[in-house]
Design a protein around this motif. Structure first.
Motif, PDB file in Angstrom:
ATOM      1  N   LEU A  47      14.437  59.629 107.435  1.00  0.00           N
ATOM      2  CA  LEU A  47      13.489  59.294 108.497  1.00  0.00           C
ATOM      3  C   LEU A  47      12.059  59.683 108.140  1.00  0.00           C
ATOM      4  O   LEU A  47      11.105  59.140 108.697  1.00  0.00           O
ATOM      5  CB  LEU A  47      13.911  59.988 109.801  1.00  0.00           C
ATOM      6  CG  LEU A  47      15.188  59.466 110.465  1.00  0.00           C
ATOM      7  CD1 LEU A  47      15.514  60.281 111.712  1.00  0.00           C
ATOM      8  CD2 LEU A  47      15.046  57.983 110.827  1.00  0.00           C
ATOM      9  N   THR A  48      11.890  60.623 107.219  1.00  0.00           N
ATOM     10  CA  THR A  48      10.533  61.025 106.833  1.00  0.00           C
ATOM     11  C   THR A  48      10.046  60.320 105.569  1.00  0.00           C
ATOM     12  O   THR A  48       8.844  60.238 105.332  1.00  0.00           O
ATOM     13  CB  THR A  48      10.451  62.546 106.614  1.00  0.00           C
ATOM     14  OG1 THR A  48      11.490  62.950 105.718  1.00  0.00           O
ATOM     15  CG2 THR A  48      10.609  63.294 107.929  1.00  0.00           C
ATOM     16  N   ASP A  49      10.972  59.827 104.763  1.00  0.00           N
ATOM     17  CA  ASP A  49      10.595  59.108 103.547  1.00  0.00           C
ATOM     18  C   ASP A  49       9.841  57.839 103.938  1.00  0.00           C
ATOM     19  O   ASP A  49      10.337  57.014 104.701  1.00  0.00           O
ATOM     20  CB  ASP A  49      11.860  58.754 102.759  1.00  0.00           C
ATOM     21  CG  ASP A  49      11.558  58.247 101.360  1.00  0.00           C
ATOM     22  OD1 ASP A  49      10.434  58.461 100.882  1.00  0.00           O
ATOM     23  OD2 ASP A  49      12.456  57.638 100.743  1.00  0.00           O
ATOM     24  N   LYS A 142       0.793  60.096 118.652  1.00  0.00           N
ATOM     25  CA  LYS A 142      -0.125  61.148 119.066  1.00  0.00           C
ATOM     26  C   LYS A 142      -0.659  61.949 117.886  1.00  0.00           C
ATOM     27  O   LYS A 142      -1.802  62.417 117.904  1.00  0.00           O
ATOM     28  CB  LYS A 142       0.588  62.090 120.048  1.00  0.00           C
ATOM     29  CG  LYS A 142      -0.339  63.092 120.723  1.00  0.00           C
ATOM     30  CD  LYS A 142       0.413  63.917 121.756  1.00  0.00           C
ATOM     31  CE  LYS A 142      -0.522  64.927 122.438  1.00  0.00           C
ATOM     32  NZ  LYS A 142       0.210  65.746 123.447  1.00  0.00           N
ATOM     33  N   SER A 143       0.152  62.084 116.857  1.00  0.00           N
ATOM     34  CA  SER A 143      -0.265  62.882 115.694  1.00  0.00           C
ATOM     35  C   SER A 143      -1.502  62.312 115.013  1.00  0.00           C
ATOM     36  O   SER A 143      -2.279  63.049 114.409  1.00  0.00           O
ATOM     37  CB  SER A 143       0.881  62.978 114.682  1.00  0.00           C
ATOM     38  OG  SER A 143       1.154  61.712 114.090  1.00  0.00           O
ATOM     39  N   GLU A 144      -1.685  61.009 115.115  1.00  0.00           N
ATOM     40  CA  GLU A 144      -2.848  60.381 114.481  1.00  0.00           C
ATOM     41  C   GLU A 144      -4.168  60.795 115.128  1.00  0.00           C
ATOM     42  O   GLU A 144      -5.230  60.612 114.524  1.00  0.00           O
ATOM     43  CB  GLU A 144      -2.710  58.858 114.524  1.00  0.00           C
ATOM     44  CG  GLU A 144      -1.576  58.321 113.689  1.00  0.00           C
ATOM     45  CD  GLU A 144      -1.547  56.803 113.661  1.00  0.00           C
ATOM     46  OE1 GLU A 144      -1.685  56.245 112.562  1.00  0.00           O
ATOM     47  OE2 GLU A 144      -1.392  56.187 114.740  1.00  0.00           O
ATOM     48  N   GLN A 145      -4.085  61.347 116.348  1.00  0.00           N
ATOM     49  CA  GLN A 145      -5.301  61.803 117.036  1.00  0.00           C
ATOM     50  C   GLN A 145      -5.551  63.301 116.865  1.00  0.00           C
ATOM     51  O   GLN A 145      -6.572  63.827 117.324  1.00  0.00           O
ATOM     52  CB  GLN A 145      -5.216  61.481 118.533  1.00  0.00           C
ATOM     53  CG  GLN A 145      -5.507  60.030 118.891  1.00  0.00           C
ATOM     54  CD  GLN A 145      -4.310  59.134 118.716  1.00  0.00           C
ATOM     55  OE1 GLN A 145      -3.248  59.428 119.262  1.00  0.00           O
ATOM     56  NE2 GLN A 145      -4.449  58.054 117.974  1.00  0.00           N
ATOM     57  N   GLU A 146      -4.623  63.998 116.204  1.00  0.00           N
ATOM     58  CA  GLU A 146      -4.812  65.430 115.994  1.00  0.00           C
ATOM     59  C   GLU A 146      -6.027  65.664 115.074  1.00  0.00           C
ATOM     60  O   GLU A 146      -6.166  64.980 114.053  1.00  0.00           O
ATOM     61  CB  GLU A 146      -3.565  66.041 115.377  1.00  0.00           C
ATOM     62  CG  GLU A 146      -2.367  66.098 116.311  1.00  0.00           C
ATOM     63  CD  GLU A 146      -2.582  67.058 117.450  1.00  0.00           C
ATOM     64  OE1 GLU A 146      -2.626  68.281 117.204  1.00  0.00           O
ATOM     65  OE2 GLU A 146      -2.713  66.589 118.605  1.00  0.00           O
ATOM     66  N   ASN A 203      -4.043  65.613 100.278  1.00  0.00           N
ATOM     67  CA  ASN A 203      -2.869  66.234 100.918  1.00  0.00           C
ATOM     68  C   ASN A 203      -2.603  65.661 102.305  1.00  0.00           C
ATOM     69  O   ASN A 203      -2.076  66.343 103.190  1.00  0.00           O
ATOM     70  CB  ASN A 203      -3.064  67.750 101.018  1.00  0.00           C
ATOM     71  CG  ASN A 203      -1.760  68.517 100.887  1.00  0.00           C
ATOM     72  OD1 ASN A 203      -0.776  68.007 100.351  1.00  0.00           O
ATOM     73  ND2 ASN A 203      -1.742  69.741 101.381  1.00  0.00           N
ATOM     74  N   VAL A 204      -2.963  64.394 102.500  1.00  0.00           N
ATOM     75  CA  VAL A 204      -2.924  63.797 103.828  1.00  0.00           C
ATOM     76  C   VAL A 204      -1.518  63.716 104.413  1.00  0.00           C
ATOM     77  O   VAL A 204      -1.320  63.964 105.611  1.00  0.00           O
ATOM     78  CB  VAL A 204      -3.596  62.408 103.813  1.00  0.00           C
ATOM     79  CG1 VAL A 204      -2.847  61.424 102.907  1.00  0.00           C
ATOM     80  CG2 VAL A 204      -3.694  61.840 105.225  1.00  0.00           C
ATOM     81  N   ALA A 205      -0.527  63.396 103.600  1.00  0.00           N
ATOM     82  CA  ALA A 205       0.836  63.252 104.133  1.00  0.00           C
ATOM     83  C   ALA A 205       1.381  64.582 104.637  1.00  0.00           C
ATOM     84  O   ALA A 205       2.033  64.640 105.692  1.00  0.00           O
ATOM     85  CB  ALA A 205       1.758  62.670 103.060  1.00  0.00           C
ATOM     86  N   TRP A 208      -0.349  65.525 107.888  1.00  0.00           N
ATOM     87  CA  TRP A 208       0.153  64.643 108.945  1.00  0.00           C
ATOM     88  C   TRP A 208       1.557  65.067 109.370  1.00  0.00           C
ATOM     89  O   TRP A 208       1.873  65.141 110.560  1.00  0.00           O
ATOM     90  CB  TRP A 208       0.146  63.211 108.413  1.00  0.00           C
ATOM     91  CG  TRP A 208       0.296  62.136 109.436  1.00  0.00           C
ATOM     92  CD1 TRP A 208       0.511  62.264 110.777  1.00  0.00           C
ATOM     93  CD2 TRP A 208       0.207  60.729 109.192  1.00  0.00           C
ATOM     94  NE1 TRP A 208       0.582  61.035 111.380  1.00  0.00           N
ATOM     95  CE2 TRP A 208       0.389  60.073 110.424  1.00  0.00           C
ATOM     96  CE3 TRP A 208       0.001  59.965 108.041  1.00  0.00           C
ATOM     97  CZ2 TRP A 208       0.377  58.683 110.542  1.00  0.00           C
ATOM     98  CZ3 TRP A 208      -0.019  58.573 108.160  1.00  0.00           C
ATOM     99  CH2 TRP A 208       0.159  57.944 109.397  1.00  0.00           C
ATOM    100  N   TYR A 209       2.399  65.357 108.398  1.00  0.00           N
ATOM    101  CA  TYR A 209       3.766  65.801 108.672  1.00  0.00           C
ATOM    102  C   TYR A 209       3.765  67.083 109.506  1.00  0.00           C
ATOM    103  O   TYR A 209       4.523  67.205 110.475  1.00  0.00           O
ATOM    104  CB  TYR A 209       4.511  66.016 107.354  1.00  0.00           C
ATOM    105  CG  TYR A 209       5.790  66.800 107.496  1.00  0.00           C
ATOM    106  CD1 TYR A 209       6.955  66.198 107.975  1.00  0.00           C
ATOM    107  CD2 TYR A 209       5.839  68.156 107.148  1.00  0.00           C
ATOM    108  CE1 TYR A 209       8.132  66.934 108.117  1.00  0.00           C
ATOM    109  CE2 TYR A 209       7.009  68.882 107.283  1.00  0.00           C
ATOM    110  CZ  TYR A 209       8.152  68.266 107.764  1.00  0.00           C
ATOM    111  OH  TYR A 209       9.298  68.995 107.903  1.00  0.00           O
ATOM    112  N   GLN A 210       2.938  68.041 109.123  1.00  0.00           N
ATOM    113  CA  GLN A 210       2.888  69.303 109.865  1.00  0.00           C
ATOM    114  C   GLN A 210       2.443  69.087 111.307  1.00  0.00           C
ATOM    115  O   GLN A 210       2.984  69.698 112.238  1.00  0.00           O
ATOM    116  CB  GLN A 210       1.935  70.275 109.169  1.00  0.00           C
ATOM    117  CG  GLN A 210       2.473  70.850 107.865  1.00  0.00           C
ATOM    118  CD  GLN A 210       1.526  71.850 107.256  1.00  0.00           C
ATOM    119  OE1 GLN A 210       0.343  71.563 107.076  1.00  0.00           O
ATOM    120  NE2 GLN A 210       2.030  73.030 106.946  1.00  0.00           N
TER     121      GLN A 210
END
Length: 248
Positions: A47-49, A142-146, A203-205, A208-210
């Motif tokens: 699911l994360t790949d 929502k994570s895209e707005q963090e 280190n964007v991925a 974003w994951y965190q």
């Protein structure tokens, strides 16, 4: 959130049990039914790949944003053999399979045919895990707005611009319509390799994951009861499927 969703192994167990139930039902009407081949898994392996974009430089150098050529060929071959429609039945057998006829030789066909009966027998609805999926999707959006993610997107975009590419967000590159065809072009490969280079530099991925992981943990705490109830339904369905498969 993946903990509250069915695994590939669990989905496989229910699929196998479902096929057994369909076969038994069809046999009861005097029909020989052979399930179509399963569609092989292609692209992301978890699911994360690929959730945050591509990351395999060797694959990008060969295929750009597209999946491995051998995986694609295996998938296409399975489709040609009928994996999409899920059945080899035709004529009256097909109508008994999906319930388009009410009886066969005086014997009543169950509601929804043998497929409907099998779906009820293995609780296939449990696999939908709607609460977990909806919460995971909401966390992703929502994570895209963090703030940290927005900053990482800006850094990645600036890196891409220095290589001659104008994209605001990482997934904008892979979603570029120019790369939607089956042909892998030199432009797609150069864009994809620049994309991965900039991902590694910024280190964007990982950022974003965190961020999304933190949002998912908050959602789990807020919806613990509903998520646990869904997980229990999945566990129950898998236990039931196991009994069908093993005959115990």
């Amino acid at each position: 959130m993946q903990t509250y969703m069915p695994s590939d192994e669990e989905r496989g167990q229910l699929s196998q049990a479902r096929k057994i139930l369909i076969g038994d039902c069809m046999k009861g009407f005097g029909f020989k039914w052979v399930p179509a081949p399963e569609l092989p898994k292609v692209g992301p392996k978890t699911l994360t790949d690929w959730r945050y974009g591509i990351h395999d430089m060797a694959l990008a150098e060969e295929r750009g944003y597209k999946i491995d050529a051998k995986e694609q060929a295996a998938y296409d071959a399975a489709v040609d053999k009928g994996a999409v429609d899920g059945t080899t039945a035709d004529g009256s057998a097909a109508r008994a399979l999906d319930g388009r006829i009410k009886d066969v030789g005086g014997k009543k066909v169950p509601a929804g045919g043998c497929v409907g009966e099998a779906n009820r027998g293995v609780e296939t609805e449990a696999l939908q895990a709607r609460t977990a999926l909806d919460l995971a999707n909401a966390a992703f959006v929502k994570s895209e707005q963090e703030p940290k993610v927005v900053k990482a997107f800006t850094s990645w975009s600036a890196c891409m611009k220095r290589s001659g590419y104008n994209y605001a967000k990482p997934l904008d590159a892979s979603d570029d319509r120019r790369f939607s065809g089956t042909e892998v072009t030199p432009e797609e490969i150069s864009t994809a390799t620049a994309d991965i280079t900039c991902r590694q530099k910024t280190n964007v991925a990982w950022i974003w994951y965190q961020a999304e992981s933190a949002l998912q943990r908050q959602a789990i705490e807020a919806h613990a009861e509903g998520l646990s109830a869904e997980r229990n339904k999945i566990d129950s369905a898998v236990r039931q499927a196991s009994k069908i498969v093993t005959g115990k």
